[in-house]
Design an enzyme around this catalytic site. Structure first.
Site, PDB file in Angstrom:
ATOM      1  N   GLU B 183       0.877  -1.275   0.017  1.00 33.28           N
ATOM      2  CA  GLU B 183      -0.092   0.143  -0.096  1.00 33.28           C
ATOM      3  C   GLU B 183       0.814   1.224  -0.240  1.00 33.28           C
ATOM      4  OE1 GLU B 183      -3.197  -0.241   3.047  1.00 33.28           O
ATOM      5  OE2 GLU B 183      -3.169  -2.335   2.726  1.00 33.28           O
ATOM      6  N   ASP B 212      -1.537  -0.308  -3.984  1.00 31.62           N
ATOM      7  CA  ASP B 212      -2.921   0.181  -3.421  1.00 31.62           C
ATOM      8  C   ASP B 212      -2.721   1.505  -3.073  1.00 31.62           C
ATOM      9  OD1 ASP B 212      -5.234   0.981  -2.349  1.00 31.62           O
ATOM     10  OD2 ASP B 212      -5.581  -0.549  -1.148  1.00 31.62           O
TER      11      ASP B 212
END
Lengths: 83, 407
Positions: B183, B212
């Protein structure tokens, strides 16, 4: 590298016994989540500790099927044996 | 019959009863009215929002509001269909083209929620012979996606490229592919992935990388494209996933990529295919927000000024926070009862933050997770810092000594 299920069971029990959050006696039949009151994250973190000692990675999809300390030792022994 | 079906939740129900002891239900707050990007009404009183993920405050932006209203009037309240049936309007296609252009990528797929974007992309990319490697602190949508995929799933230590490297070596040569997932900014502590190091590791192993950027889009990078842009490694990131429900102020998700033949996923990705598409109003406001982010870097500057002010204020007061300044500012609490009492006392003072508890938090530690927006006034931030200090004093929470940089 250790591949004997009995020795790995011993390693698991000793490692858990050193965890202050785990207070009860542990055997191969101990159900990891229910008997030890560990949440899903704590179980994954515990397995990570053992993975480094045995130089294996337990896939999460395999971990989902494991209930007892004996199951986990069997899975680790199998993965370590494949190396 | 129904009692036995729910029996497995007895433990959870007990934990919940303990939480309710503080007065309110931390996971059942009703915002009776949303007044602006930074204020809402709770229990009939105005509260300042420090837990909204609304980084750029665009959910109340006049242009976004106008675009949403116009689209609803002209195109209807909902599409009543999935993307592969009657649910792809001109608006959806235009937003996909605009997102691809914003990222400088060949292709984009838009999903109805950010959760579904992860669920869809990870499950469709990682098939039966493949291995999915997840950062240990991944969001629930990533873990859930890994269960929907047929792949072998391996978890590596949070933000630890060496651990990823070891695990990739253990896998060795396999017939399938390897997909690493990290992420941009982690939602609990606001820390960012060491992306350049991860890129080096994944290149050596011949793995693909998906980032992400849910919390980093519009927040990091010179143009707001996220951590991959900030780290200068966009060419090495095969897939970027993100959401509309944070800096873009609406709801939805996307994946952009340069992968050849990417569009085949539109007829293979089940969370894309078997749900209704986002309504016209949502797509229209998202397009307006994207255009605003592209032309107004001032929004991002204000966000960071506010983040530094809030983080610095809490740090100087002596709170233990996440590792670095970020729009996500998490105050660590010693235990759950203290965290619950602190959370209630803040709300009594008109300050809303997110209470986050293990196992959703790293290290088994409860957090008061705050998020800052570009729309916060300096006075709101200073009042929130003062509120934190007052509650800490009232609860006799032991804080670190104020740093010499205070003031």
């Amino acid at each position: 590298m250790e591949t004997d299920p009995q020795a790995i069971t011993r390693l698991l029990i000793d490692t858990l016994a050193a965890n202050p959050r785990v207070t009860r006696e542990i055997t191969a039949e101990t159900v990891i989540v229910d008997d030890l009151a560990l949440d899903s994250l704590a179980v994954m973190n515990f397995v990570m500790e053992i993975e480094d000692r045995l130089d294996v990675s337990v896939p999460l999809d395999r971990l989902a099927e494991i209930r007892t300390i004996g199951d986990l030792a069997g899975c680790l022994a199998e993965l370590a044996g494949q190396r | 019959m129904s009692a036995s079906v729910l029996a497995k939740f007895a433990g959870l129900a007990e934990q919940r009863r303990v939480l309710l002891g503080g007065g309110r239900d931390p996971f059942g707050v009703v915002f009776e009215h949303a007044l602006s990007a930074t204020e809402a009404v709770v229990d009939g009183r105005k509260v300042t929002l420090f837990g909204s993920n609304n980084y750029l405050g665009l959910n109340h932006d006049p242009e976004c509001l106008r675009a949403a209203a116009e689209a609803a009037r002209s195109e209807g309240t909902g599409t009543t269909g999935s993307r592969i049936a009657n649910g792809t309007y001109g608006l959806h296609a235009e937003l996909e083209a605009e997102l691809a252009a914003f990222f400088g990528r060949r292709s984009c797929m838009v999903f109805t929620t950010g959760y579904q974007a992860n669920l869809g992309m990870l499950s469709v990319l990682a098939g039966k012979d493949d291995v999915l490697l997840l950062d240990a602190d991944s969001h629930a949508s990533i873990y859930d996606a890994s269960r929907l995929s047929q792949a072998q799933v391996i978890r590596f230590r949070h933000n630890d490229p060496d651990d990823l490297d070891r695990r990739l070596r253990r896998i060795g040569e396999i017939p399938g592919s390897k997909l690493v997932v990290v992420e941009g900014i982690y939602s609990m502590l606001g820390d960012a992935a060491p992306l350049a190091e991860f890129v080096e590791v994944k290149r050596r192993a011949g793995a693909a990388l998906l980032v992400d950027e849910a919390h980093s889009f519009g927040v990091l990078g010179e143009h707001g494209r996220g951590l991959a842009e900030a780290a200068g490694v966009e060419a090495d990131v095969e897939f970027v996933v993100g959401t509309f429900s944070k800096s873009l102020g609406s709801i939805g998700g996307y994946c952009v990529s340069d992968a050849e033949g990417f569009d085949i996923l539109r007829v293979a990705c089940r969370p894309y295919m078997f749900t209704a598409s986002a309504p016209p109003s949502v797509i229209a406001s998202t397009r307006a927000a994207l255009a605003r982010i592209a032309r107004d870097p001032g929004l991002r500057q204000r966000l960071w000024e506010n983040a530094r002010r809030f983080y610095g204020g809490l740090e100087n007061t002596g709170f233990r926070l996440g590792p670095r300044v970020s729009p996500i500012v998490a105050a660590r609490m010693p235990d759950v009862p203290t965290a619950v009492a602190f959370w209630n006392a803040l709300l009594d003072r008109g300050i809303y933050v997110n209470l986050t508890l293990p196992p959703a938090t790293p290290d088994g530690q409860p957090l008061l997770r705050c998020s800052v927006t570009a729309s916060h006034e300096v006075a709101q931030i200073d009042a929130a810092v003062a509120g934190f200090a007052a509650v800490a004093a009232a609860l006799r929470l032991s804080l670190a000594a104020p740093s010499p940089a205070a003031g």
